[in-house]
Design a protein around this motif. Structure first.
Motif, PDB file in Angstrom:
ATOM      1  N   VAL A 244       0.969  -1.389   0.506  1.00  0.00           N
ATOM      2  CA  VAL A 244      -0.058  -0.567  -0.382  1.00  0.00           C
ATOM      3  C   VAL A 244       0.674   1.459  -0.179  1.00  0.00           C
ATOM      4  O   VAL A 244       0.894   2.216  -0.462  1.00  0.00           O
ATOM      5  N   ILE A 245       1.537   1.308   1.057  1.00  0.00           N
ATOM      6  CA  ILE A 245       2.595   2.694   1.302  1.00  0.00           C
ATOM      7  C   ILE A 245       3.641   2.620   0.119  1.00  0.00           C
ATOM      8  O   ILE A 245       3.906   3.794  -0.428  1.00  0.00           O
ATOM      9  N   MET A 252      -3.291  -5.301  -4.218  1.00  0.00           N
ATOM     10  CA  MET A 252      -2.730  -6.783  -3.797  1.00  0.00           C
ATOM     11  C   MET A 252      -2.653  -6.175  -2.097  1.00  0.00           C
ATOM     12  O   MET A 252      -2.879  -7.413  -1.213  1.00  0.00           O
ATOM     13  N   GLY A 253      -2.719  -5.412  -1.503  1.00  0.00           N
ATOM     14  CA  GLY A 253      -2.797  -4.912  -0.289  1.00  0.00           C
ATOM     15  C   GLY A 253      -4.299  -5.818   0.578  1.00  0.00           C
ATOM     16  O   GLY A 253      -4.113  -6.098   1.391  1.00  0.00           O
ATOM     17  N   TYR A 409     -10.663   1.592   5.764  1.00  0.00           N
ATOM     18  CA  TYR A 409     -11.288   2.303   5.605  1.00  0.00           C
ATOM     19  C   TYR A 409     -10.964   3.974   5.114  1.00  0.00           C
ATOM     20  O   TYR A 409     -10.927   5.062   4.334  1.00  0.00           O
ATOM     21  N   ILE A 410      -9.323   3.396   4.230  1.00  0.00           N
ATOM     22  CA  ILE A 410      -8.632   4.143   2.611  1.00  0.00           C
ATOM     23  C   ILE A 410     -10.013   4.175   1.915  1.00  0.00           C
ATOM     24  O   ILE A 410     -10.754   4.619   0.733  1.00  0.00           O
ATOM     25  N   PHE A 411     -10.731   2.572   2.029  1.00  0.00           N
ATOM     26  CA  PHE A 411     -11.399   1.883   0.901  1.00  0.00           C
ATOM     27  C   PHE A 411     -12.931   2.611   1.136  1.00  0.00           C
ATOM     28  O   PHE A 411     -13.433   3.315  -0.336  1.00  0.00           O
ATOM     29  N   VAL A 502      -3.551   3.596  12.092  1.00  0.00           N
ATOM     30  CA  VAL A 502      -3.515   4.205  11.700  1.00  0.00           C
ATOM     31  C   VAL A 502      -2.138   4.336  11.016  1.00  0.00           C
ATOM     32  O   VAL A 502      -2.542   6.221   9.906  1.00  0.00           O
ATOM     33  N   VAL A 503      -1.446   3.653  10.807  1.00  0.00           N
ATOM     34  CA  VAL A 503      -0.707   3.947   9.831  1.00  0.00           C
ATOM     35  C   VAL A 503      -1.161   4.375   8.069  1.00  0.00           C
ATOM     36  O   VAL A 503      -0.221   4.914   7.093  1.00  0.00           O
ATOM     37  N   PHE A 504      -1.815   3.826   7.549  1.00  0.00           N
ATOM     38  CA  PHE A 504      -2.196   4.181   6.561  1.00  0.00           C
ATOM     39  C   PHE A 504      -3.422   5.766   6.180  1.00  0.00           C
ATOM     40  O   PHE A 504      -3.669   5.747   5.036  1.00  0.00           O
TER      41      PHE A 504
END
Length: 569
Positions: A244-245, A252-253, A409-411, A502-504
């Motif tokens: 992801v990062i 794939m993430g 939460y990103i998606f 929270v890292v994303f």
């Protein structure tokens, strides 16, 4: 007439509240998970590809090997940690050793630290320039290189991380022993080992199973320790981060994220089954365990607890010492320069203040929302099916790793068509992620406290025409205040130490302390990372001490109130 009106309006309010609670849980738990699940079946261009992403993952040795590595790490961590925790819990509950309070306090210390801190401590002890690796820089006649960076380092860090969790579960299980079984075994002439195998192990078997699944899940999904001491040894959590990062490969993430959730989900289901059976095994006729004198047993367990506690204190002391040493290992004089984060990748003291702000708001908002949710689900008398759905959604986060919540939460929130899209990139997405990540444990705590309340309170209030809102504020909240305080400090401490959830989600101009530790470690600023870890631990210990002080004040006030009632009577 008044009571009837209150009853009818009360039911309407209850229906509205349970609908609101379930809708909120759907929007913050189930719908984001659905988005994550769907994303794994699409390619980068948004085209449906079915199981293609999973086939790609398992056909790529560099990727699929991470699953094998993660299973190995988790199994080894579970076996060692549960064994140590069992002996430690047995020593504190079934032996007459001295210093139990001190040993118990030291055993819980890792709960106050981010998992990266355990890896940093091991680096200073067993890294290439570590104290043990270099034989205290030649001062000792021996040295020991354990090949830290890889599976050994990850397993050691994970053992420290999961040990307190396993100890707490096993200590509670052993507290419910029925001494009558031991008396019967003595009458039949059973020896110590026979009693241990036939009585002790069966009486705590559910606790052992639960501890094993909790340890396995925590080790399987942890990100902090593998990030610091993993080296080139890949695991699923670091794979998600890299996809992801590092590569911006969101599909794939999502695929790896689903693989990450499966063992956690299985562990969650088994743990729920085990917990129900464990409660059913406790009866009112059980007789408390009585500790017999045994100097040999107490001597063995005292030195065992001393060794375990000494190792945990050594790790903590090493990080504290490293945070004050100027240049390890070349200039060993002391200074405070590592606590000035302005010239390192941590970006000053801002991340620490950000973490405190997020933790405080999470503690306040999370405690209020969780307690109200538990009250609505536990105390309302309408729409039983909807309440059961709300209960399931409330405990579901217990099965969700932090990284899965962050990815979901990103998606979900980064979609411009989502009406809540405005939350993305703000402090509120971090708070929401923390609240949901730690929601289940706080919810169970609140539900347990509410179940102790006699339902006659609500029934009597309705018959007298008193609204449930007044009963809630005048009776429920005051009685449940100790549980509410525990929930608040639980949210605060975990929000300070978490990294995976929270890292994303953090914005570039709003970095958190746990994220800054990772950034500093990546940049080679290990001593400032140690300093930031120390500050987090100190703040969490202060929060824990404050909660205990408040709980003591509440207990004392309750005791005074009872005394006054008895005197009046």
């Amino acid at each position: 007439m008044k009571a009837s009106v209150v009853r009818q309006s009360g039911k309407s309010v209850q229906k509205g509240l349970i609908t609101l609670v379930v809708a909120a849980l759907l929007a913050t738990v189930l719908l984001p998970l659905t988005q994550l699940f769907a994303k794994a079946f699409y390619d980068r261009d948004g085209q449906f590809v079915g199981l293609s992403n999973f086939l790609t993952y398992f056909s790529t040795p560099a990727l699929s090997q991470s699953l094998t590595h993660t299973l190995y790490i988790s199994i080894m961590t579970t076996v060692v940690a549960v064994t140590l925790a069992f002996l430690f819990a047995y020593a504190l509950t079934r032996s007459g050793i001295r210093g139990k309070r001190a040993f118990r306090a030291v055993a819980l210390l890792p709960l106050f630290a981010p998992t990266m801190m355990h890896g940093i401590a091991l680096t200073y002890l067993f890294g290439n320039q570590g104290l043990v690796t270099t034989g205290m820089f030649g001062l000792l006649p021996f040295s020991w290189d354990i090949d830290l960076y890889g599976p050994v380092g990850i397993i050691l860090a994970e053992i420290v991380y999961v040990f307190p969790q396993a100890y707490l579960i096993l200590a509670v299980s052993m507290a419910f022993a029925d001494y009558q079984l031991y008396e019967a075994a003595d009458t039949l002439g059973a020896g110590h080992w026979r009693k241990f195998c036939v009585v002790t192990i069966p009486s705590v078997k559910y606790g052992i199973v639960s501890a094993c699944f909790v340890c396995f899940t925590l080790a399987f999904t942890d990100f902090g320790a593998p990030k610091v001491v993993g080296g080139q040894y890949s695991v699923l959590a670091t794979d998600v981060y890299k996809q992801v990062i590092g590569q911006q490969n969101m599909t794939m993430g999502a695929t790896v994220g689903l693989l990450l959730i499966l063992p956690a989900l299985v562990a969650f289901i088994v743990d729920r089954i085990v917990e129900r059976k464990q409660h059913a095994a406790v009866t009112a006729k059980s007789k408390p365990y009585r500790i017999k004198e045994s100097r040999l047993r107490d001597t063995f367990y005292f030195f065992f607890c001393l060794a375990v506690s000494g190792f945990l204190l050594l790790l903590m002391a090493t990080v504290v010492l490293a945070s004050f040493i100027k240049v390890w290992p070349y200039e060993l004089s002391f200074g405070l320069q590592h606590y000035d984060f302005s010239n390192v990748a941590g970006e000053g003291m801002g991340p620490l203040w950000n973490s405190i702000l997020v933790a405080l708001i999470t503690a306040a908002l999370g405690t209020a929302v969780t307690f109200v949710t538990a009250y609505v689900i536990e105390k309302t008398q309408v729409w039983k099916g909807l309440r059961q759905a709300g209960y399931f959604l409330s405990i579901l986060p217990l099965a969700l790793p932090g990284m899965v919540i962050g990815l979901a939460y990103i998606f979900f929130f980064n979609n411009p068509e989502n009406p809540f899209h405005g939350l993305y990139g703000t402090i509120w997405i971090l708070i929401l992620a923390n609240v949901i990540h730690f929601f289940a444990v706080a919810f169970i705590t609140a539900t347990t406290a509410l179940k102790k309340l006699d339902p006659e309170f609500e029934m009597a209030a309705e018959s007298m025409g008193i609204s449930r809102a007044k009963v809630f504020w005048r009776v429920t909240v005051p009685v449940c205040t100790p549980a509410i305080v525990e929930m608040a400090v639980y949210f605060f401490i975990n929000s300070m130490v978490t990294i995976s959830a929270v890292v994303f989600l953090y914005a570039a101009d709003f970095k958190l302390a746990s994220v800054s530790i990772v950034s500093m470690d990546d940049a080679g600023d290990v001593a400032p990372a140690a300093a930031m870890s120390v500050l987090i631990v100190v703040l969490n210990i202060i929060a824990r001490a404050g909660a205990q002080w408040i709980a003591a004040r509440i207990s004392k006030r309750a005791a005074w109130t009872n005394q006054e009632k008895e005197q009046v009577a």
